[in-house]
Design a protein around this motif. Structure first.
Motif, PDB file in Angstrom:
ATOM      1  N   THR A 263       8.655 -13.323 -14.081  1.00 13.60           N
ATOM      2  CA  THR A 263       8.796 -14.022 -12.798  1.00 13.60           C
ATOM      3  C   THR A 263       9.726 -13.315 -11.825  1.00 13.60           C
ATOM      4  OG1 THR A 263      10.548 -15.389 -13.775  1.00 13.60           O
ATOM      5  CG2 THR A 263       8.300 -16.274 -13.797  1.00 13.60           C
ATOM      6  N   LYS A 264      10.691 -12.580 -12.350  1.00  8.40           N
ATOM      7  CA  LYS A 264      11.704 -11.984 -11.472  1.00  8.40           C
ATOM      8  C   LYS A 264      11.448 -10.527 -11.124  1.00  8.40           C
ATOM      9  CE  LYS A 264      15.276 -15.240 -12.922  1.00  8.40           C
ATOM     10  NZ  LYS A 264      16.634 -15.450 -13.449  1.00  8.40           N
ATOM     11  N   HIS A 265      10.661  -9.833 -11.944  1.00  4.81           N
ATOM     12  CA  HIS A 265      10.389  -8.414 -11.682  1.00  4.81           C
ATOM     13  C   HIS A 265       8.944  -8.115 -12.096  1.00  4.81           C
ATOM     14  CE1 HIS A 265      14.633  -7.707 -10.859  1.00  4.81           C
ATOM     15  NE2 HIS A 265      14.911  -8.396 -11.944  1.00  4.81           N
ATOM     16  N   LYS A 266       8.027  -8.569 -11.270  1.00  7.15           N
ATOM     17  CA  LYS A 266       6.610  -8.477 -11.629  1.00  7.15           C
ATOM     18  C   LYS A 266       6.108  -7.045 -11.728  1.00  7.15           C
ATOM     19  CE  LYS A 266       5.428 -13.065  -9.943  1.00  7.15           C
ATOM     20  NZ  LYS A 266       4.571 -13.885  -9.060  1.00  7.15           N
ATOM     21  N   ASP A 267       6.706  -6.151 -10.947  1.00  3.30           N
ATOM     22  CA  ASP A 267       6.283  -4.747 -11.019  1.00  3.30           C
ATOM     23  C   ASP A 267       6.615  -4.152 -12.384  1.00  3.30           C
ATOM     24  OD1 ASP A 267       9.050  -4.931 -10.363  1.00  3.30           O
ATOM     25  OD2 ASP A 267       9.041  -2.855  -9.633  1.00  3.30           O
ATOM     26  N   ILE A 268       7.789  -4.509 -12.917  1.00  3.23           N
ATOM     27  CA  ILE A 268       8.198  -3.997 -14.225  1.00  3.23           C
ATOM     28  C   ILE A 268       7.345  -4.618 -15.325  1.00  3.23           C
ATOM     29  CG2 ILE A 268      10.093  -3.902 -15.900  1.00  3.23           C
ATOM     30  CD1 ILE A 268      12.027  -3.702 -13.575  1.00  3.23           C
ATOM     31  N   ALA A 269       7.083  -5.918 -15.209  1.00  2.00           N
ATOM     32  CA  ALA A 269       6.237  -6.590 -16.193  1.00  2.00           C
ATOM     33  C   ALA A 269       4.852  -5.952 -16.214  1.00  2.00           C
ATOM     34  CB  ALA A 269       6.124  -8.076 -15.867  1.00  2.00           C
ATOM     35  N   LYS A 270       4.340  -5.606 -15.042  1.00  2.00           N
ATOM     36  CA  LYS A 270       3.020  -4.973 -14.965  1.00  2.00           C
ATOM     37  C   LYS A 270       3.047  -3.605 -15.633  1.00  2.00           C
ATOM     38  CE  LYS A 270      -1.254  -4.817 -13.578  1.00  2.00           C
ATOM     39  NZ  LYS A 270      -2.260  -5.762 -14.132  1.00  2.00           N
ATOM     40  N   LEU A 271       4.099  -2.832 -15.372  1.00  2.00           N
ATOM     41  CA  LEU A 271       4.211  -1.520 -16.012  1.00  2.00           C
ATOM     42  C   LEU A 271       4.207  -1.671 -17.524  1.00  2.00           C
ATOM     43  CD1 LEU A 271       4.743   1.584 -15.776  1.00  2.00           C
ATOM     44  CD2 LEU A 271       7.163   1.016 -16.091  1.00  2.00           C
ATOM     45  N   PHE A 272       5.012  -2.608 -18.043  1.00  2.00           N
ATOM     46  CA  PHE A 272       5.095  -2.824 -19.490  1.00  2.00           C
ATOM     47  C   PHE A 272       3.721  -3.173 -20.080  1.00  2.00           C
ATOM     48  CE2 PHE A 272       9.845  -4.290 -19.385  1.00  2.00           C
ATOM     49  CZ  PHE A 272      10.226  -2.985 -19.133  1.00  2.00           C
ATOM     50  N   ASP A 273       2.855  -3.757 -19.258  1.00  2.00           N
ATOM     51  CA  ASP A 273       1.551  -4.203 -19.748  1.00  2.00           C
ATOM     52  C   ASP A 273       0.487  -3.109 -19.707  1.00  2.00           C
ATOM     53  OD1 ASP A 273       0.472  -6.543 -20.913  1.00  2.00           O
ATOM     54  OD2 ASP A 273      -0.769  -6.864 -19.142  1.00  2.00           O
ATOM     55  N   ILE A 274       0.681  -2.086 -18.862  1.00  2.00           N
ATOM     56  CA  ILE A 274      -0.379  -1.080 -18.687  1.00  2.00           C
ATOM     57  C   ILE A 274      -0.038   0.293 -19.259  1.00  2.00           C
ATOM     58  CG2 ILE A 274      -1.322  -2.232 -16.658  1.00  2.00           C
ATOM     59  CD1 ILE A 274       0.117  -0.203 -14.892  1.00  2.00           C
ATOM     60  N   ILE A 275       1.217   0.556 -19.499  1.00  2.00           N
ATOM     61  CA  ILE A 275       1.609   1.876 -19.990  1.00  2.00           C
ATOM     62  C   ILE A 275       1.093   2.099 -21.419  1.00  2.00           C
ATOM     63  CG2 ILE A 275       3.857   1.017 -20.776  1.00  2.00           C
ATOM     64  CD1 ILE A 275       5.032   3.738 -20.038  1.00  2.00           C
ATOM     65  N   LYS A 276       0.605   3.315 -21.696  1.00  2.00           N
ATOM     66  CA  LYS A 276       0.064   3.653 -23.015  1.00  2.00           C
ATOM     67  C   LYS A 276       0.589   5.020 -23.465  1.00  2.00           C
ATOM     68  CE  LYS A 276      -2.585   0.017 -22.655  1.00  2.00           C
ATOM     69  NZ  LYS A 276      -2.182  -1.231 -23.347  1.00  2.00           N
ATOM     70  N   LEU A 277       0.794   5.142 -24.776  1.00  2.00           N
ATOM     71  CA  LEU A 277       1.254   6.398 -25.362  1.00  2.00           C
ATOM     72  C   LEU A 277       0.487   6.633 -26.650  1.00  2.00           C
ATOM     73  CD1 LEU A 277       3.291   8.742 -25.260  1.00  2.00           C
ATOM     74  CD2 LEU A 277       4.969   7.243 -26.343  1.00  2.00           C
ATOM     75  N   ASP A 278      -0.113   7.818 -26.786  1.00  2.00           N
ATOM     76  CA  ASP A 278      -0.927   8.119 -27.963  1.00  2.00           C
ATOM     77  C   ASP A 278      -0.044   8.305 -29.198  1.00  2.00           C
ATOM     78  OD1 ASP A 278      -2.445  10.027 -29.899  1.00  2.00           O
ATOM     79  OD2 ASP A 278      -3.987   9.361 -28.499  1.00  2.00           O
ATOM     80  N   VAL A 279      -0.459   7.694 -30.300  1.00  2.00           N
ATOM     81  CA  VAL A 279       0.321   7.769 -31.539  1.00  2.00           C
ATOM     82  C   VAL A 279       0.512   9.214 -31.989  1.00  2.00           C
ATOM     83  CG1 VAL A 279      -1.685   7.524 -33.071  1.00  2.00           C
ATOM     84  CG2 VAL A 279       0.573   6.776 -33.864  1.00  2.00           C
ATOM     85  N   ASN A 280      -0.461  10.079 -31.719  1.00  2.00           N
ATOM     86  CA  ASN A 280      -0.347  11.480 -32.118  1.00  2.00           C
ATOM     87  C   ASN A 280       0.682  12.231 -31.282  1.00  2.00           C
ATOM     88  OD1 ASN A 280      -2.346  11.375 -34.168  1.00  2.00           O
ATOM     89  ND2 ASN A 280      -3.938  11.418 -32.607  1.00  2.00           N
ATOM     90  N   ASP A 281       0.862  11.811 -30.030  1.00  2.00           N
ATOM     91  CA  ASP A 281       1.911  12.421 -29.199  1.00  2.00           C
ATOM     92  C   ASP A 281       3.290  12.122 -29.779  1.00  2.00           C
ATOM     93  OD1 ASP A 281      -0.028  13.353 -27.520  1.00  2.00           O
ATOM     94  OD2 ASP A 281       0.375  11.956 -25.885  1.00  2.00           O
ATOM     95  N   VAL A 282       3.457  10.905 -30.284  1.00  2.00           N
ATOM     96  CA  VAL A 282       4.745  10.519 -30.866  1.00  2.00           C
ATOM     97  C   VAL A 282       4.974  11.262 -32.183  1.00  2.00           C
ATOM     98  CG1 VAL A 282       6.209   8.611 -31.603  1.00  2.00           C
ATOM     99  CG2 VAL A 282       4.515   8.246 -29.806  1.00  2.00           C
ATOM    100  N   SER A 283       3.953  11.339 -33.010  1.00  2.00           N
ATOM    101  CA  SER A 283       4.083  12.064 -34.282  1.00  2.00           C
ATOM    102  C   SER A 283       4.415  13.534 -34.032  1.00  2.00           C
ATOM    103  CB  SER A 283       2.786  11.952 -35.091  1.00  2.00           C
ATOM    104  OG  SER A 283       2.611  10.649 -35.590  1.00  2.00           O
ATOM    105  N   GLY A 284       3.780  14.121 -33.006  1.00  2.00           N
ATOM    106  CA  GLY A 284       4.055  15.516 -32.672  1.00  2.00           C
ATOM    107  C   GLY A 284       5.488  15.718 -32.228  1.00  2.00           C
TER     108      GLY A 284
END
Length: 325
Positions: A263-284
């Protein structure tokens, strides 16, 4: 002649309006160094959006979730970039559930976990199931301290996986044949890898993304063991759609934040909902850490290189997040 009061009032309004778009954000850093990479990526994107970001000292998961809950209605934003779902569900429920803490869409998907043994021993003795260790002659193969029990490199006290392992030792009636060795996981797994290199049979728990599966490659060096039936403290089945059952749920890492962010920072909430990171990038990236690039400045460099490589994607996320209403 310019009315000074109107001018000053206008300037104040501009400053206040600009501040509405800037948030004070606290990124909660876990005491698992291999989870810093994903936190840094989220933090850097938030900075690109104009927000002020601070990072905590290393903390355990329990403290992390309690911090989020304590700030449920704060005007500021608190987030954890490595909330494991469903592994951490009980931790979130224990501090107030979704009234205090919100989790968003999958940030890192398909994080596998389970019990593994070296492929050489698995092939020689036809070991396919964790339950096979109930046979004393099989358990003895992994007995490193001659106490008659298989030595399992397990989880740190307080980790979600500890609860599953302990539950299954009872559910499968394996306490007499398996010793759950606990301590600092990174040190224990280093000893396990050393034992493998000297030709000794090994039994251990691990998860992905993590550097261990870069050193001991599933299907090549080691194999995942299945379980003959699901037995999970949640009461839920761990069987996959293809019929395989590794005893643990496939997890997804999500961003968890204090509830007021929606409710207080909708832009940040939206980012948290759409950001993606591939599991293989993290393993690498975790593999780079295992090979010596493990200082804070190294991890920050890894995150910045990822952001540069994925600049087009990141810009699209920022644009979509800023448009949130």
């Amino acid at each position: 002649m310019i009315n000074k009061k109107i001018l000053i009032s206008g300037l104040v309004s501009i400053v206040l309006a600009s501040n509405l778009f800037a948030a004070k954000v606290t990124a909660i850093k876990t005491n698992i160094a291999e989870e810093t990479f994903q936190m840094d990526i989220v933090a850097e994107i938030l900075k690109k959006m104009g927000h002020e970001v601070e990072v905590t000292n290393d903390v355990g998961y329990d403290i992390a979730y309690q911090t989020l809950a304590n700030n449920a209605q704060s005007d500021d934003v608190y987030f954890l970039a490595s909330s494991w779902d469903p592994l951490h569900t009980s931790k979130i429920e224990g501090v107030g559930g979704d009234k205090k803490i919100l989790t968003f869409s999958n940030f890192i998907s398909n994080c596998a976990q389970g019990y593994l043994i070296d492929k050489k021993t698995a092939d020689k003795y036809d070991i396919k199931y964790y339950n096979d260790l109930k046979k004393p002659e099989i358990a003895k193969l992994f007995d490193l301290d001659n106490d008659g029990k298989a030595d399992l490199t397990g989880c740190n006290a307080g980790w979600g996986c500890e609860g599953v392992i302990e539950y299954q030792l009872d559910a499968y009636k394996m306490r007499d044949v398996v010793e759950h060795n606990q301590g600092e996981y990174s040190a224990l797994i280093a000893d396990t890898i050393a034992n493998y290199k000297t030709g000794k049979p090994i039994l251990y728990y691990t998860w992905t993304p993590y550097w261990v599966s870069g050193k001991l490659v599933p299907g090549k060096d080691v194999v995942f063991l299945q379980v003959k039936e699901s037995a999970h403290p949640s009461g839920n089945s761990t069987k996959l759609s293809n019929g395989a059952d590794y005893g643990f749920n496939i997890n997804n890492q999500k961003i968890a934040a204090n509830a007021s962010v929606v409710t207080k920072h909708k832009d940040i909430a939206k980012l948290f909902d759409i950001i993606k990171l591939d599991v293989n990038d993290v393993s690498g990236q975790n593999m780079l850490m295992a090979n010596g690039q493990n200082k804070e400045k190294d991890i920050e460099k890894h995150a910045k290189l990822w952001l540069e490589k994925n600049a087009e994607k990141v810009d699209a996320w920022i644009k979509e997040a800023k448009a949130a209403k």
